[in-house]
Motif scaffolding. Structure first.
Motif, PDB file in Angstrom:
ATOM      1  N   MET A   1       0.840  -1.203   0.000  1.00 44.33           N
ATOM      2  CA  MET A   1       0.000   0.000   0.000  1.00 44.33           C
ATOM      3  C   MET A   1       0.873   1.251   0.000  1.00 44.33           C
ATOM      4  O   MET A   1       2.050   1.218   0.323  1.00 44.33           O
ATOM      5  N   ASP A   2       0.300   2.354  -0.373  1.00 45.53           N
ATOM      6  CA  ASP A   2       1.030   3.608  -0.483  1.00 45.53           C
ATOM      7  C   ASP A   2       1.573   4.034   0.867  1.00 45.53           C
ATOM      8  O   ASP A   2       0.861   4.131   1.848  1.00 45.53           O
ATOM      9  N   GLN A   3       2.856   4.321   0.896  1.00 42.88           N
ATOM     10  CA  GLN A   3       3.488   4.733   2.145  1.00 42.88           C
ATOM     11  C   GLN A   3       3.943   6.189   2.075  1.00 42.88           C
ATOM     12  O   GLN A   3       4.873   6.604   2.740  1.00 42.88           O
ATOM     13  N   GLY A   4       3.307   6.991   1.276  1.00 46.19           N
ATOM     14  CA  GLY A   4       3.690   8.383   1.111  1.00 46.19           C
ATOM     15  C   GLY A   4       3.123   9.249   2.207  1.00 46.19           C
ATOM     16  O   GLY A   4       3.113   8.919   3.382  1.00 46.19           O
ATOM     17  N   ASN A   5       2.605  10.441   1.843  1.00 44.97           N
ATOM     18  CA  ASN A   5       2.050  11.370   2.804  1.00 44.97           C
ATOM     19  C   ASN A   5       0.842  10.765   3.504  1.00 44.97           C
ATOM     20  O   ASN A   5       0.118   9.966   2.937  1.00 44.97           O
ATOM     21  N   LYS A   6       0.646  11.187   4.742  1.00 44.79           N
ATOM     22  CA  LYS A   6      -0.496  10.691   5.490  1.00 44.79           C
ATOM     23  C   LYS A   6      -1.768  11.223   4.846  1.00 44.79           C
ATOM     24  O   LYS A   6      -1.970  12.421   4.751  1.00 44.79           O
ATOM     25  N   SER A   7      -2.617  10.327   4.422  1.00 49.24           N
ATOM     26  CA  SER A   7      -3.842  10.732   3.735  1.00 49.24           C
ATOM     27  C   SER A   7      -4.866   9.614   3.855  1.00 49.24           C
ATOM     28  O   SER A   7      -4.548   8.488   4.201  1.00 49.24           O
ATOM     29  N   ASP A   8      -6.127   9.977   3.572  1.00 53.46           N
ATOM     30  CA  ASP A   8      -7.180   8.982   3.552  1.00 53.46           C
ATOM     31  C   ASP A   8      -7.090   8.210   2.250  1.00 53.46           C
ATOM     32  O   ASP A   8      -7.215   8.786   1.162  1.00 53.46           O
ATOM     33  N   LEU A   9      -6.869   6.893   2.368  1.00 52.89           N
ATOM     34  CA  LEU A   9      -6.632   6.066   1.186  1.00 52.89           C
ATOM     35  C   LEU A   9      -7.932   5.635   0.521  1.00 52.89           C
ATOM     36  O   LEU A   9      -8.047   5.631  -0.688  1.00 52.89           O
ATOM     37  N   LEU A  10      -8.896   5.226   1.332  1.00 54.27           N
ATOM     38  CA  LEU A  10     -10.196   4.796   0.816  1.00 54.27           C
ATOM     39  C   LEU A  10     -11.282   5.328   1.734  1.00 54.27           C
ATOM     40  O   LEU A  10     -11.045   5.532   2.934  1.00 54.27           O
ATOM     41  N   ASN A  11     -12.483   5.499   1.169  1.00 58.75           N
ATOM     42  CA  ASN A  11     -13.551   6.118   1.936  1.00 58.75           C
ATOM     43  C   ASN A  11     -14.887   5.483   1.610  1.00 58.75           C
ATOM     44  O   ASN A  11     -15.193   5.210   0.451  1.00 58.75           O
ATOM     45  N   LEU A  12     -15.669   5.187   2.650  1.00 60.37           N
ATOM     46  CA  LEU A  12     -17.071   4.833   2.484  1.00 60.37           C
ATOM     47  C   LEU A  12     -17.861   6.067   2.919  1.00 60.37           C
ATOM     48  O   LEU A  12     -17.840   6.437   4.097  1.00 60.37           O
ATOM     49  N   PRO A  13     -18.545   6.724   1.998  1.00 59.84           N
ATOM     50  CA  PRO A  13     -19.051   8.079   2.262  1.00 59.84           C
ATOM     51  C   PRO A  13     -20.258   8.183   3.172  1.00 59.84           C
ATOM     52  O   PRO A  13     -20.559   9.266   3.658  1.00 59.84           O
ATOM     53  N   SER A  14     -20.969   7.071   3.405  1.00 58.52           N
ATOM     54  CA  SER A  14     -22.225   7.220   4.132  1.00 58.52           C
ATOM     55  C   SER A  14     -22.536   5.985   4.970  1.00 58.52           C
ATOM     56  O   SER A  14     -22.430   4.855   4.483  1.00 58.52           O
ATOM     57  N   TYR A 151      -2.339  -7.174   7.418  1.00 61.24           N
ATOM     58  CA  TYR A 151      -1.069  -7.846   7.163  1.00 61.24           C
ATOM     59  C   TYR A 151       0.123  -6.930   7.486  1.00 61.24           C
ATOM     60  O   TYR A 151       1.073  -7.330   8.168  1.00 61.24           O
ATOM     61  N   GLU A 152       0.068  -5.701   6.990  1.00 59.46           N
ATOM     62  CA  GLU A 152       1.227  -4.808   7.131  1.00 59.46           C
ATOM     63  C   GLU A 152       1.452  -4.377   8.571  1.00 59.46           C
ATOM     64  O   GLU A 152       2.601  -4.260   9.010  1.00 59.46           O
ATOM     65  N   THR A 153       0.370  -4.112   9.321  1.00 60.91           N
ATOM     66  CA  THR A 153       0.554  -3.708  10.717  1.00 60.91           C
ATOM     67  C   THR A 153       1.037  -4.875  11.569  1.00 60.91           C
ATOM     68  O   THR A 153       1.788  -4.681  12.531  1.00 60.91           O
ATOM     69  N   LYS A 154       0.645  -6.083  11.237  1.00 65.93           N
ATOM     70  CA  LYS A 154       1.063  -7.256  12.015  1.00 65.93           C
ATOM     71  C   LYS A 154       2.508  -7.636  11.744  1.00 65.93           C
ATOM     72  O   LYS A 154       3.284  -7.903  12.669  1.00 65.93           O
ATOM     73  N   TYR A 155       2.881  -7.644  10.445  1.00 66.94           N
ATOM     74  CA  TYR A 155       4.194  -8.170  10.084  1.00 66.94           C
ATOM     75  C   TYR A 155       5.206  -7.102   9.697  1.00 66.94           C
ATOM     76  O   TYR A 155       6.366  -7.422   9.430  1.00 66.94           O
ATOM     77  N   GLN A 156       4.754  -5.824   9.665  1.00 69.33           N
ATOM     78  CA  GLN A 156       5.648  -4.710   9.358  1.00 69.33           C
ATOM     79  C   GLN A 156       6.433  -4.960   8.065  1.00 69.33           C
ATOM     80  O   GLN A 156       7.660  -4.818   8.005  1.00 69.33           O
ATOM     81  N   ARG A 157       5.708  -5.357   7.067  1.00 71.64           N
ATOM     82  CA  ARG A 157       6.299  -5.581   5.749  1.00 71.64           C
ATOM     83  C   ARG A 157       5.246  -5.278   4.697  1.00 71.64           C
ATOM     84  O   ARG A 157       4.046  -5.286   4.993  1.00 71.64           O
ATOM     85  N   PRO A 158       5.649  -5.008   3.456  1.00 75.42           N
ATOM     86  CA  PRO A 158       4.672  -4.667   2.411  1.00 75.42           C
ATOM     87  C   PRO A 158       3.711  -5.821   2.133  1.00 75.42           C
ATOM     88  O   PRO A 158       4.109  -6.990   2.127  1.00 75.42           O
ATOM     89  N   SER A 159       2.478  -5.506   1.911  1.00 74.69           N
ATOM     90  CA  SER A 159       1.482  -6.542   1.631  1.00 74.69           C
ATOM     91  C   SER A 159       1.708  -7.197   0.277  1.00 74.69           C
ATOM     92  O   SER A 159       1.184  -8.282   0.016  1.00 74.69           O
ATOM     93  N   LEU A 160       2.508  -6.566  -0.573  1.00 74.60           N
ATOM     94  CA  LEU A 160       2.818  -7.173  -1.863  1.00 74.60           C
ATOM     95  C   LEU A 160       3.563  -8.493  -1.703  1.00 74.60           C
ATOM     96  O   LEU A 160       3.538  -9.347  -2.586  1.00 74.60           O
ATOM     97  N   SER A 161       4.231  -8.646  -0.553  1.00 70.87           N
ATOM     98  CA  SER A 161       4.994  -9.876  -0.315  1.00 70.87           C
ATOM     99  C   SER A 161       4.145 -10.984   0.292  1.00 70.87           C
ATOM    100  O   SER A 161       4.628 -12.091   0.510  1.00 70.87           O
ATOM    101  N   ALA A 162       2.874 -10.689   0.567  1.00 70.34           N
ATOM    102  CA  ALA A 162       2.017 -11.665   1.235  1.00 70.34           C
ATOM    103  C   ALA A 162       1.659 -12.805   0.294  1.00 70.34           C
ATOM    104  O   ALA A 162       1.408 -12.597  -0.890  1.00 70.34           O
ATOM    105  N   SER A 163       1.639 -14.004   0.841  1.00 75.47           N
ATOM    106  CA  SER A 163       1.222 -15.151   0.049  1.00 75.47           C
ATOM    107  C   SER A 163      -0.298 -15.186  -0.058  1.00 75.47           C
ATOM    108  O   SER A 163      -1.014 -14.561   0.736  1.00 75.47           O
ATOM    109  N   LYS A 164      -0.786 -15.941  -1.014  1.00 71.90           N
ATOM    110  CA  LYS A 164      -2.234 -16.092  -1.192  1.00 71.90           C
ATOM    111  C   LYS A 164      -2.851 -16.725   0.046  1.00 71.90           C
ATOM    112  O   LYS A 164      -3.939 -16.353   0.484  1.00 71.90           O
ATOM    113  N   GLU A 165      -2.133 -17.701   0.631  1.00 73.31           N
ATOM    114  CA  GLU A 165      -2.649 -18.373   1.821  1.00 73.31           C
ATOM    115  C   GLU A 165      -2.771 -17.402   2.988  1.00 73.31           C
ATOM    116  O   GLU A 165      -3.732 -17.454   3.765  1.00 73.31           O
TER     117      GLU A 165
END
Length: 777
Positions: A1-14, A151-165
């Motif tokens: 996931m994007d690790q740039g500036n702190k921002s809202d990545l996704l939003n459910l508006p209502s 995944y990323e908060t638990k393992y402190q690594r990019p989710s791109l490296s996560a296996s399908k399992e």
């Protein structure tokens, strides 16, 4: 996931934001914090994320005054019992301790629940109930992002490296009601040496895979029916379709089946037994089918992206008829938002009739105009028996990314068209097909194979302004094409196809054009210059030869005082006109400028597209998840043998209508594979001068689907065949003058397929082998 500036990545508006207290709390177990709130995921640093709940601003809200100073103590816990402060933004740092869970409310609304780690009371949670306005695809996208955060908060690594399992296990935790209790087993597996669950052979999902052939899948919440008035209570046996064995397996006998009126023209199907309990809103998305032969009701039920097919089988024929009548009534009222009791009796009879099994209609249909039908069926048999023996699997595909001037480099860099192909038009005289892609039109030659010819680039109006063309229509012996533009709905554009340029623009005054077509079905083969169109309130003829700026022919137009919300128009070879509306009713005219000869009542679903047979006998209407094939022949009375364009039906008669749907069993495969409901593209008859219409073609997602009219008339239970592609079908149509070849515009490709390559639907045809396991996870 994007690790740039702190921002809202996704939003459910209502949605609604609530506080949930434990049963031991002296306070109310549920307290609504905000009636209208948004939920977003915020980037809080490297491998750190927060859930953000914001109050949606309301102009009627008054600002806090001096009396609110008592809430200025920021040391009080967020949303706790001891704090009444309702800030406009609440922040929840994301971690596995948050115990984030997707669930459902008692009304069946999707909700997200997580621990209020800042609360003063033990067991405090918060709940975000997602508004009905939010699309399912946005909810799924948000939930997928949650898995990556987990995944990323638990393992402190990019989710791109996560296996399908690994991702499947996280998905299971976030979607299982007892997810908080999985820690003793599954969370130990999550913390195994490889930290990516490679050895999680005893995981819940793997166990479920071993249960293939035992589809005892737990139904989704709510486990309790919503409050409302019970309008029906019956008993039936419950069956579940086994996607591996391709048959129904009995789940429970004598289960309670009820229909509940929950208010505001909303209805609920409740099924409750000792071992099974499920409920769902009553809507067309249930894809319901009634089978009179065995007194059964089959419907689709979607749970966690898996679409199942359930069957209710009634012992008593009277119970079956009572349930069918109440179901039809409930669906109609939910779509029309009108009282069923106000519907005239003849319209009620018509609305209920399409729910009948086609077998029951067979004798009546086949004994009307018997001689003509025998001729029609004989022609179909002769035509089909003369098919050649070419390789049925061959279909030529052209990569439109290169054909439209998009290089391989642009494709690889992700700079190709974001929209992909958008529409398909098949010419009648020159074996050409035209595919619109952004502001370009790809030209393909369709002889024995499909061959790319050229690309018309940068479609622009007479001022030089580029636009994305819509609703293309062949014109003037296929030498020209008529186009429309989203930003100028009262304009039409004539493109000279030899020059690839817009050469004329026409306006319709203050009337926005909803849809348009040729004055007569085969006018594109001639030099005829007029065309017909509809606005939301009127039907009109357009003649570009009129000297005024407004090209509408006044004396051949009909404007209604009532807003009918017209949505579609089709014409026959003789120029008879059929007009459909968003409400679902259809009006038939023998010419423009007069009242309709026949008005066909609405079955509730909006008409998206209309296609007529050349002789005016058949009308094909496309709705979202069903097609309506109407026989417009008047069967009785003084007008017997005429078509409803010329003479109206007698008072006791209406158009014989065949409802064409994908069976719930087949839809369970397709919807599970697509992760979305059935949504048909424009449906067409095969057509050609002097040709008999005997086939119907449409698509949904990656599936092209064709129906045989002969099989429909013969009462075949599965009168359709299917061809699955690797990407979504945008639009498909028959080659002009043929019922053997189909041109298919995919999102990024164009294909020429033979009808013989379409197959009878089965799990092997409808769904990839690896996807079948999703039913058992």
């Amino acid at each position: 996931m994007d690790q740039g500036n702190k921002s809202d990545l996704l939003n459910l508006p209502s949605g609604e934001f609530d506080l949930l207290r434990s049963k031991i709390s002296p306070r109310s177990s549920l307290e609504c914090i905000y009636n209208d709130a948004s939920l977003s995921i915020r980037d809080a640093g490297k491998y750190q994320y927060s859930l953000i709940v914001k109050k949606v601003s309301d102009d009627n809200d008054s600002p806090l005054g001096d009396d609110d100073e008592e809430f200025s103590d920021d040391t009080r816990s967020v949303l706790s019992v001891s704090s009444k402060k309702k800030e406009e933004e609440w922040i929840f740092p994301f971690s596995e301790n948050l115990k984030f869970l997707k669930t459902w409310t008692k009304r069946g609304d999707v909700a997200f629940v997580w621990k209020n780690l800042n609360g003063d009371e033990p067991g405090e949670k918060v709940q975000f109930v997602i508004s009905h306005d939010v699309q399912q695809k946005d909810i799924e996208r948000f939930l997928e992002a949650i898995y990556y955060c987990y995944y990323e908060t638990k393992y402190q690594r990019p989710s791109l490296s996560a296996s399908k399992e690994a991702m499947k296990e996280i998905e299971l935790i976030c979607n299982t009601p007892m997810g908080e209790d999985l820690s003793d087993k599954n969370r130990n597996e999550l913390d195994s040496e490889n930290e990516e669950f490679q050895d999680a052979s005893d995981s819940v999902s793997n166990k479920n895979r071993k249960k293939a052939g035992q589809p005892k899948r737990a139904p989704s919440p709510p486990v309790t029916a919503p409050n409302g008035k019970q309008t029906l209570l019956l008993s039936a046996d419950l069956y579940l379709f086994d996607p591996m064995a391709e048959n129904f397996l009995k789940q429970e006998s004598k289960i309670k089946v009820s229909i509940i009126d929950v208010g505001s023209y909303s209805y609920w199907l409740s099924i409750e037994g000792k071992e099974n309990r499920l409920g769902t809103d009553i809507s067309p998305n249930n894809n319901a089918t009634f089978k009179t032969t065995d007194k059964s009701f089959v419907f689709n039920y979607t749970f966690e992206n898996i679409t199942l097919s359930y069957k209710l089988q009634f012992d008593d024929v009277q119970d079956f008829k009572e349930f069918r009548a109440k179901w039809t009534e409930s669906v109609w009222m939910s779509l029309n938002k009108e009282d069923w009791n106000k519907v005239p009796p003849i319209e009620k009879e018509y609305i209920n009739d399409p729910a009948e099994s086609l077998t029951n209609q067979l004798n009546e249909i086949l004994h009307i105009d018997d001689k003509n039908d025998r001729h029609r069926e004989s022609a179909i048999e002769t035509d089909s028996s003369s098919e050649d023996d070419e390789d049925e699997e061959n279909s030529r595909t052209i990569s439109s990314s290169s054909s439209f001037g998009e290089s391989n480099r642009s494709v690889l860099s992700g700079k190709k068209s974001q929209n992909g192909n958008q529409s398909l038009t098949v010419s009648s005289k020159n074996n050409r097909s035209y595919v619109i892609r952004d502001n370009k039109i790809g030209v393909f030659k369709t002889d024995d194979d499909l061959e790319y010819v050229t690309t018309i680039k940068n479609v622009s109006n007479l001022k030089g302004d580029s636009f994305t063309p819509l609703t293309p229509m062949m014109y003037m012996e296929d030498s020209s094409m008529i186009l429309s533009d989203t930003l100028n709905r009262n304009k039409l554009y004539k493109m000279d196809l030899n020059r690839g340029l817009i050469v004329e623009e026409w306006t319709t005054g203050d009337k926005d054009i909803v849809q348009y077509g040729p004055t007569k079905k085969f006018d594109q083969l001639t030099a005829e210059q007029t065309m017909v169109g509809v606005s939301q309130t009127g039907i009109f003829k357009i003649d570009p030869r009129i000297s005024k700026e407004n090209k509408i022919v006044t004396d051949q137009s009909k404007e209604y005082k009532t807003k009918f919300n017209f949505s579609s128009i089709g014409t026959t070879e003789n120029g008879y006109i059929a007009v459909g509306s968003e409400k679902g009713d259809i009006k038939l005219y023998d010419r423009l400028g007069i009242r309709a000869k026949t008005a066909i009542p609405s079955l509730g679903e909006s008409i998206k597209h209309i296609c007529t047979s050349a002789d005016g006998r058949w009308l094909l209407a496309t709705c979202d998840n069903m097609l309506m094939l109407m026989d417009l022949t008047v069967k009785a009375g003084k007008n017997q043998g005429s078509v409803a364009f010329l003479k109206s039906f007698p008072a006791a008669e209406n158009a014989k209508t065949y409802i064409l749907k994908i069976s719930p069993e087949h839809a369970s495969y397709m919807m599970t594979y697509m992760k979305k409901p059935i949504l048909f593209s424009k449906a067409y008859f095969n057509t050609g001068v002097g040709k008999m219409e005997d086939s119907i073609l449409t698509s949904t997602g990656p599936f092209a689907i064709t129906w045989s009219i002969k099989n429909i008339l013969n009462g075949s239970e599965r009168p359709y065949t299917v061809k699955r592609y690797d990407s979504n079908v945008v639009e498909d149509n028959f080659e002009f003058g043929s019922n053997k070849k189909v041109i298919v515009a995919l999102k990024n490709n164009v294909s020429l397929a033979k009808i013989k390559s379409f197959k009878k639907p089965s799990k092997d045809i409808l769904i990839p082998k690896e996807t079948i396991n999703e039913f058992y996870q």
